[in-house]
Design a protein around this motif. Structure first.
Motif, PDB file in Angstrom:
ATOM      1  N   LEU A   8       0.812  -1.216   0.000  1.00  0.00           N
ATOM      2  CA  LEU A   8       0.000   0.000   0.000  1.00  0.00           C
ATOM      3  C   LEU A   8       0.849   1.271   0.000  1.00  0.00           C
ATOM      4  O   LEU A   8       0.486   2.268  -0.635  1.00  0.00           O
ATOM      5  N   HIS A   9       1.943   1.276   0.750  1.00  0.00           N
ATOM      6  CA  HIS A   9       2.830   2.453   0.823  1.00  0.00           C
ATOM      7  C   HIS A   9       1.997   3.725   0.985  1.00  0.00           C
ATOM      8  O   HIS A   9       2.076   4.661   0.180  1.00  0.00           O
ATOM      9  N   LEU A  10       1.210   3.747   2.053  1.00  0.00           N
ATOM     10  CA  LEU A  10       0.138   4.715   2.212  1.00  0.00           C
ATOM     11  C   LEU A  10       0.583   6.156   2.390  1.00  0.00           C
ATOM     12  O   LEU A  10      -0.185   7.081   2.098  1.00  0.00           O
ATOM     13  N   PHE A  48       2.884  -1.340   4.559  1.00  0.00           N
ATOM     14  CA  PHE A  48       2.000  -0.209   4.813  1.00  0.00           C
ATOM     15  C   PHE A  48       2.745   1.113   4.613  1.00  0.00           C
ATOM     16  O   PHE A  48       2.152   2.108   4.207  1.00  0.00           O
ATOM     17  N   ARG A  49       4.043   1.121   4.893  1.00  0.00           N
ATOM     18  CA  ARG A  49       4.835   2.356   4.881  1.00  0.00           C
ATOM     19  C   ARG A  49       5.564   2.525   3.561  1.00  0.00           C
ATOM     20  O   ARG A  49       5.914   1.560   2.895  1.00  0.00           O
ATOM     21  N   TYR A  50       5.832   3.788   3.179  1.00  0.00           N
ATOM     22  CA  TYR A  50       6.520   4.069   1.930  1.00  0.00           C
ATOM     23  C   TYR A  50       8.028   3.791   2.050  1.00  0.00           C
ATOM     24  O   TYR A  50       8.602   3.086   1.222  1.00  0.00           O
ATOM     25  N   MET A  71       0.180   5.077   9.434  1.00  0.00           N
ATOM     26  CA  MET A  71      -0.907   4.600  10.282  1.00  0.00           C
ATOM     27  C   MET A  71      -2.118   5.535  10.229  1.00  0.00           C
ATOM     28  O   MET A  71      -3.269   5.086  10.260  1.00  0.00           O
ATOM     29  N   ALA A  72      -1.869   6.826  10.137  1.00  0.00           N
ATOM     30  CA  ALA A  72      -2.983   7.774  10.009  1.00  0.00           C
ATOM     31  C   ALA A  72      -3.757   7.520   8.718  1.00  0.00           C
ATOM     32  O   ALA A  72      -4.987   7.558   8.687  1.00  0.00           O
ATOM     33  N   ASN A 120       8.561  -5.971   4.287  1.00  0.00           N
ATOM     34  CA  ASN A 120       9.924  -5.525   4.570  1.00  0.00           C
ATOM     35  C   ASN A 120      10.024  -4.018   4.790  1.00  0.00           C
ATOM     36  O   ASN A 120      11.051  -3.519   5.252  1.00  0.00           O
ATOM     37  N   HIS A 121       8.968  -3.258   4.475  1.00  0.00           N
ATOM     38  CA  HIS A 121       8.956  -1.822   4.772  1.00  0.00           C
ATOM     39  C   HIS A 121       8.378  -1.532   6.152  1.00  0.00           C
ATOM     40  O   HIS A 121       8.382  -0.377   6.583  1.00  0.00           O
TER      41      HIS A 121
END
Length: 340
Positions: A126-128, A156-158, A168-169, A188-189
């Motif tokens: 997702l790399h939100l 989840f993280r870029y 998370m937000a 792995n991110h």
């Protein structure tokens, strides 16, 4: 009946496996560190935190592949600059926001009758916290999908390290729109420190664990492993513990690199991500890089190994640089079927 009402009525019941974290009223709520120690085994937590601290930024070495371009932030700027000079950076950004819904029917011989027709929305990578416009588009597209439950196969993280709270937000905003129960794994991110926050959103993380979905007397097993690519904290044996050998079982793994162990552990279906399908591909979809130690044919779309079927998502978001060429981002709806 509306889609949202049907989702609530037909959502499978979670039972068995490792029970979800329960919120217990207390004068002083436990800290996230205390919750992590209660949630994971001491060895798993120590292993994950130590590797994140010692090797989380490494460009060369460690993990399943020698070179980790996602950790080499200086080259990211070079790629962006090159694409701008070529005059195609803007087009690549628009491509990265052009999310499409892919329908993937999966016939599983061992699937119990009550689960025939079950639809799983599969999101991955997702790399939100990368591109705000992408997040807006993703939230719109998710609401158009008709599915019974959601699975997320990590990332989840870029970035691969640093502040994880912006991701998370964004996840909190997205979670309210996802259909059915939501199950996920770490990539792995991701840092293991995200776990309490993610589970507070009502997302059940599978950290080398499994859950049992029940419809009447029928059961479907859903397992998930920790990142098998970079941190190599996956433990399929633990995830599959107490799953009957003749049961229908699905495994969530961040990378398709777990295919060999998964197939020989008796899983019927492997759902993965990580590769982004190459993200930057030549015409015809040939990936310049897949960043995975497995056959290229396993790095995008459906595949089969021995008796196990698999699907590797081309990714919902984008990494390194928020652009795509000849490899559209996707939301995948897997419809489980029994043989005719």
């Amino acid at each position: 009946m509306s889609i949202q009402a049907r989702r609530l009525a037909e959502s499978p019941v979670l039972t068995g496996g490792v029970p979800p974290v329960q919120q217990v009223a207390a004068p002083l709520p436990p800290s996230d560190d205390e919750r992590l120690r209660a949630r994971l085994s001491e060895l798993h937590l120590r292993q994950r935190l130590s590797m994140e601290s010692a090797h989380g930024k490494a460009v060369f070495g460690y993990g399943r592949t020698f070179f980790h371009i996602e950790n080499w932030y200086s080259i990211h700027a070079v790629i962006r600059g090159t694409l701008r000079l070529m005059g195609i950076y803007g087009r690549g950004q628009r491509n990265a926001r052009a999310l499409k819904v892919v329908h993937n029917p999966v016939t599983l011989p061992a699937l119990p009758a009550a689960f025939s027709g079950l639809r799983l929305l599969h999101l991955s990578d997702l790399h939100l916290d990368g591109d705000p416009e992408y997040l807006h588009t993703l939230c719109e597209r998710v609401q158009e999908v008709d599915a019974d439950l959601t699975v997320i196969t990590g990332d989840f993280r870029y970035r691969t390290h640093g502040d994880w709270r912006p991701a998370m937000a964004a996840l909190e905003r997205l979670r309210r729109l996802l259909p059915g129960e939501v199950y996920a794994i770490l990539g792995n991110h991701d840092t293991v420190r995200m776990v309490p926050t993610i589970e507070d959103f009502g997302i059940r993380l599978l950290l080398n664990e499994h859950v049992v979905l029940e419809r009447g007397a029928d059961r479907l097993y859903l397992a998930g492993i920790d990142d098998p690519h970079y941190f190599c904290t996956d433990n399929i044996e633990r995830a599959a513990e107490n799953v009957p050998l003749d049961a229908c079982a699905i495994l969530l793994a961040h990378s398709p690199e777990a295919y060999w162990q998964a197939a020989h552990s008796g899983f019927d279906l492997l759902l993965a991500g990580h590769t982004h399908g190459g993200q930057l591909c030549l015409p015809g979809g040939f990936a310049l890089m897949t960043n995975a130690d497995c056959p290229r044919s396993f790095c995008r779309g459906p595949f089969r190994y021995c008796d196990m079927q698999g699907y590797t998502s081309a990714g919902t978001g984008s990494s390194i640089v928020s652009v795509r060429f000849n490899c559209p981002p996707e939301l995948v709806v897997h419809e489980l079927r029994r043989p005719q």
